[in-house]
Write a protein that holds these residues in place. Structure first.
Motif, mmCIF file in Angstrom:
data_model
loop_
_atom_site.group_PDB
_atom_site.id
_atom_site.type_symbol
_atom_site.label_atom_id
_atom_site.label_comp_id
_atom_site.label_asym_id
_atom_site.label_seq_id
_atom_site.Cartn_x
_atom_site.Cartn_y
_atom_site.Cartn_z
ATOM 1 N N THR A 1 0.852 -1.194 0.000
ATOM 2 C CA THR A 1 0.000 0.000 0.000
ATOM 3 C C THR A 1 0.880 1.232 0.000
ATOM 4 O O THR A 1 1.793 1.349 0.829
ATOM 5 C CB THR A 1 -0.905 0.019 1.240
ATOM 6 N N PHE A 2 0.622 2.157 -0.923
ATOM 7 C CA PHE A 2 1.429 3.369 -0.970
ATOM 8 C C PHE A 2 0.589 4.524 -1.511
ATOM 9 O O PHE A 2 -0.248 4.351 -2.406
ATOM 10 C CB PHE A 2 2.689 3.172 -1.820
ATOM 11 N N PRO A 3 0.787 5.729 -0.964
ATOM 12 C CA PRO A 3 0.006 6.890 -1.397
ATOM 13 C C PRO A 3 0.449 7.383 -2.767
ATOM 14 O O PRO A 3 1.564 7.082 -3.221
ATOM 15 C CB PRO A 3 0.316 7.928 -0.315
ATOM 16 N N LEU A 4 -0.410 8.137 -3.408
ATOM 17 C CA LEU A 4 -0.121 8.686 -4.731
ATOM 18 C C LEU A 4 1.150 9.527 -4.714
ATOM 19 O O LEU A 4 1.901 9.557 -5.690
ATOM 20 C CB LEU A 4 -1.309 9.528 -5.205
ATOM 21 N N SER A 5 1.419 10.192 -3.597
ATOM 22 C CA SER A 5 2.593 11.060 -3.493
ATOM 23 C C SER A 5 3.909 10.299 -3.618
ATOM 24 O O SER A 5 4.953 10.898 -3.873
ATOM 25 C CB SER A 5 2.566 11.829 -2.165
ATOM 26 N N ARG A 6 3.866 8.978 -3.449
ATOM 27 C CA ARG A 6 5.087 8.173 -3.549
ATOM 28 C C ARG A 6 5.293 7.594 -4.940
ATOM 29 O O ARG A 6 6.261 6.878 -5.177
ATOM 30 C CB ARG A 6 5.058 7.031 -2.533
ATOM 31 N N VAL B 1 9.014 7.275 -6.156
ATOM 32 C CA VAL B 1 9.759 8.522 -6.369
ATOM 33 C C VAL B 1 11.245 8.351 -6.079
ATOM 34 O O VAL B 1 12.074 9.119 -6.580
ATOM 35 C CB VAL B 1 9.178 9.653 -5.491
ATOM 36 N N GLU B 2 11.609 7.330 -5.283
ATOM 37 C CA GLU B 2 13.023 7.116 -4.975
ATOM 38 C C GLU B 2 13.783 6.588 -6.182
ATOM 39 O O GLU B 2 15.010 6.598 -6.195
ATOM 40 C CB GLU B 2 13.177 6.110 -3.831
ATOM 41 N N GLY B 3 13.073 6.109 -7.186
ATOM 42 C CA GLY B 3 13.717 5.561 -8.365
ATOM 43 C C GLY B 3 13.127 4.220 -8.724
ATOM 44 O O GLY B 3 12.546 3.538 -7.872
ATOM 45 N N PRO B 4 13.263 3.800 -9.987
ATOM 46 C CA PRO B 4 12.682 2.523 -10.420
ATOM 47 C C PRO B 4 13.321 1.335 -9.718
ATOM 48 O O PRO B 4 14.504 1.355 -9.387
ATOM 49 C CB PRO B 4 12.957 2.508 -11.929
ATOM 50 N N VAL B 5 12.530 0.297 -9.495
ATOM 51 C CA VAL B 5 13.015 -0.937 -8.886
ATOM 52 C C VAL B 5 13.653 -1.793 -9.965
ATOM 53 O O VAL B 5 13.107 -1.938 -11.060
ATOM 54 C CB VAL B 5 11.851 -1.701 -8.212
ATOM 55 N N ASP C 1 8.889 -7.731 -7.852
ATOM 56 C CA ASP C 1 8.792 -6.319 -7.476
ATOM 57 C C ASP C 1 7.505 -6.066 -6.695
ATOM 58 O O ASP C 1 6.410 -6.236 -7.235
ATOM 59 C CB ASP C 1 8.819 -5.465 -8.752
ATOM 60 N N PRO C 2 7.585 -5.616 -5.429
ATOM 61 C CA PRO C 2 6.369 -5.365 -4.645
ATOM 62 C C PRO C 2 5.570 -4.163 -5.138
ATOM 63 O O PRO C 2 4.476 -3.911 -4.646
ATOM 64 C CB PRO C 2 6.915 -5.126 -3.229
ATOM 65 N N TYR C 3 6.112 -3.431 -6.121
ATOM 66 C CA TYR C 3 5.394 -2.299 -6.713
ATOM 67 C C TYR C 3 4.756 -2.676 -8.050
ATOM 68 O O TYR C 3 4.310 -1.801 -8.782
ATOM 69 C CB TYR C 3 6.341 -1.118 -6.939
ATOM 70 N N ALA C 4 4.706 -3.974 -8.360
ATOM 71 C CA ALA C 4 4.223 -4.382 -9.684
ATOM 72 C C ALA C 4 3.377 -5.641 -9.623
ATOM 73 O O ALA C 4 3.580 -6.510 -8.783
ATOM 74 C CB ALA C 4 5.415 -4.613 -10.619
ATOM 75 N N LEU C 5 2.410 -5.726 -10.544
ATOM 76 C CA LEU C 5 1.679 -6.964 -10.802
ATOM 77 C C LEU C 5 2.341 -7.661 -11.974
ATOM 78 O O LEU C 5 2.729 -7.015 -12.953
ATOM 79 C CB LEU C 5 0.218 -6.692 -11.162
ATOM 80 N N ASP C 6 2.478 -8.977 -11.889
ATOM 81 C CA ASP C 6 2.979 -9.779 -12.992
ATOM 82 C C ASP C 6 1.763 -10.311 -13.741
ATOM 83 O O ASP C 6 0.949 -11.045 -13.171
ATOM 84 C CB ASP C 6 3.840 -10.918 -12.442
ATOM 85 N N LEU C 7 1.605 -9.933 -15.000
ATOM 86 C CA LEU C 7 0.431 -10.307 -15.787
ATOM 87 C C LEU C 7 0.800 -11.412 -16.774
ATOM 88 O O LEU C 7 1.754 -11.265 -17.539
ATOM 89 C CB LEU C 7 -0.123 -9.091 -16.529
ATOM 90 N N TRP C 8 0.039 -12.501 -16.771
ATOM 91 C CA TRP C 8 0.380 -13.684 -17.551
ATOM 92 C C TRP C 8 -0.389 -13.800 -18.855
ATOM 93 O O TRP C 8 -0.084 -14.626 -19.701
ATOM 94 C CB TRP C 8 0.139 -14.947 -16.707
ATOM 95 N N MET D 1 -3.726 9.974 -14.648
ATOM 96 C CA MET D 1 -4.329 11.297 -14.808
ATOM 97 C C MET D 1 -4.257 12.136 -13.531
ATOM 98 O O MET D 1 -4.570 13.316 -13.559
ATOM 99 C CB MET D 1 -5.770 11.172 -15.293
ATOM 100 N N ARG D 2 -3.808 11.516 -12.440
ATOM 101 C CA ARG D 2 -3.668 12.256 -11.175
ATOM 102 C C ARG D 2 -2.213 12.502 -10.791
ATOM 103 O O ARG D 2 -1.952 13.065 -9.733
ATOM 104 C CB ARG D 2 -4.407 11.507 -10.053
ATOM 105 N N LEU D 3 -1.278 12.096 -11.646
ATOM 106 C CA LEU D 3 0.132 12.341 -11.383
ATOM 107 C C LEU D 3 0.541 13.719 -11.898
ATOM 108 O O LEU D 3 0.305 14.032 -13.068
ATOM 109 C CB LEU D 3 0.994 11.285 -12.076
ATOM 110 N N PRO D 4 1.149 14.561 -11.055
ATOM 111 C CA PRO D 4 1.621 15.874 -11.535
ATOM 112 C C PRO D 4 2.579 15.725 -12.712
ATOM 113 O O PRO D 4 2.554 16.503 -13.650
ATOM 114 C CB PRO D 4 2.319 16.459 -10.305
ATOM 115 N N GLY D 5 3.425 14.711 -12.683
ATOM 116 C CA GLY D 5 4.372 14.506 -13.767
ATOM 117 C C GLY D 5 3.689 14.198 -15.082
ATOM 118 O O GLY D 5 4.131 14.628 -16.141
ATOM 119 N N ALA D 6 2.594 13.459 -15.026
ATOM 120 C CA ALA D 6 1.852 13.139 -16.248
ATOM 121 C C ALA D 6 1.229 14.398 -16.821
ATOM 122 O O ALA D 6 1.192 14.609 -18.018
ATOM 123 C CB ALA D 6 0.778 12.103 -15.955
ATOM 124 N N ARG D 7 0.727 15.258 -15.940
ATOM 125 C CA ARG D 7 0.142 16.508 -16.395
ATOM 126 C C ARG D 7 1.175 17.372 -17.100
ATOM 127 O O ARG D 7 0.949 17.944 -18.152
ATOM 128 C CB ARG D 7 -0.422 17.252 -15.178
#
Length: 293
Positions: free
Chosen positions: A163-168, A190-194, A201-208, A226-232
């Protein structure tokens, strides 16, 4: 008003908005997205593509107008495309009339077909969830939650649900399974890609790619995107590429890479024995691997 009602869904146009309601047996992505109201200003074009069974009615949206299309980055198949409708043979005339009505409105209103600098569609309704493979992703507008199932690796399950907030979150990327390569839904902190593969990767789903339902992960990606400042900022930059959703295409394994194919066969056998795959699904997937060998 123009309206076309099909088993695949219903489209209506009142001069200002194309309203799309998916059919009961439509692709899970379309069903989960639900009813969509597309303002005329978001439409770049419309066409009817005839074939021997009827054809396909298709809306072409202006670049950057739809968060789902931006998150998918051209990887949605026709069946999952919210802006495509299968038309039966006896309704082709209605489809052509629908095209004429929308085209006339575009001409009268002088709507350009150029990209836009903001999303013109609201995207998936919150809360939204989707995915498959080794878990499920959900997003309520503030927090992303990845819940693992029994097929996930211990590297993920040991810490419980992620679980992690949008800000991360710095970026989100979605890639469906392609051929023998798994896909993923990945959130980059935000700390950098895993550096770990999505499988660990605990930040990812593996899709089969074992079911259409897995594609609903793209709706979670769109809602977060659409809610990421960087995407905007990326969308606002003229000519900027979709850096937050663009993922490199996986390289297809060489024909000589029998080890990878054998591993895939073992994985399929384990899924079949565990009851995840039916006999028919296992047979189809197995034949695909054998043909590659």
């Amino acid at each position: 008003m123009a309206e076309i009602i099909q088993r695949d869904g219903t489209w209506t146009f009142d001069g200002d908005t194309v309203r799309i309601v998916p059919g009961g047996k439509a692709h899970p992505v379309r069903q989960e997205l639900g009813e969509t109201a597309v303002p005329l200003e978001a439409v770049a074009g419309v066409s009817f593509e005839p074939d021997r069974k009827g054809g396909r009615l298709r809306l072409r949206l202006r670049g950057g107008a739809c968060p789902v299309l931006r998150a998918a980055d051209g990887r949605l198949k026709d069946g999952a495309d919210p802006y495509a409708l299968t038309v039966e043979k006896d309704r082709t005339g209605v489809a052509e009339y629908f095209v004429d009505e929308v085209r006339n409105a575009l001409l009268i209103e002088q709507v350009p077909d150029t990209p836009v600098d903001r999303f013109l569609l609201p995207g998936p309704t919150l809360p939204v969830s989707g995915g498959g493979g080794d878990g499920t992703a959900s997003f309520d507008g503030e927090t992303v939650r990845l819940t693992w199932n029994w097929k996930a690796e211990e590297a993920k399950t040991a810490g419980g649900a992620s679980t992690f907030p949008l800000s991360r979150i710095a970026a989100v990327r979605w890639l469906p399974a392609i051929g023998l390569e798994n896909g993923y839904l990945r959130f980059e902190p935000v700390e950098g890609p895993v550096s770990s593969p999505p499988k660990y990767d605990p930040y990812a789903l593996d899709l089969w790619g074992m079911s259409k339902k897995e594609h609903t992960a793209v709706l979670v990606a769109a809602a977060v995107l659409m809610r990421l400042p960087g995407a905007r900022a990326a969308l606002d930059a003229p000519g900027a590429p979709p850096a937050l959703t663009k993922a490199p295409e996986p390289a297809a394994p060489p024909a000589s890479d029998h080890d990878a194919l054998l591993r895939r066969l073992r994985e399929l056998g384990e899924l079949h024995q565990a009851g995840v795959l039916t006999d028919e699904e296992f047979s189809t997937a197995k034949q695909a691997v054998l043909r590659s060998m």
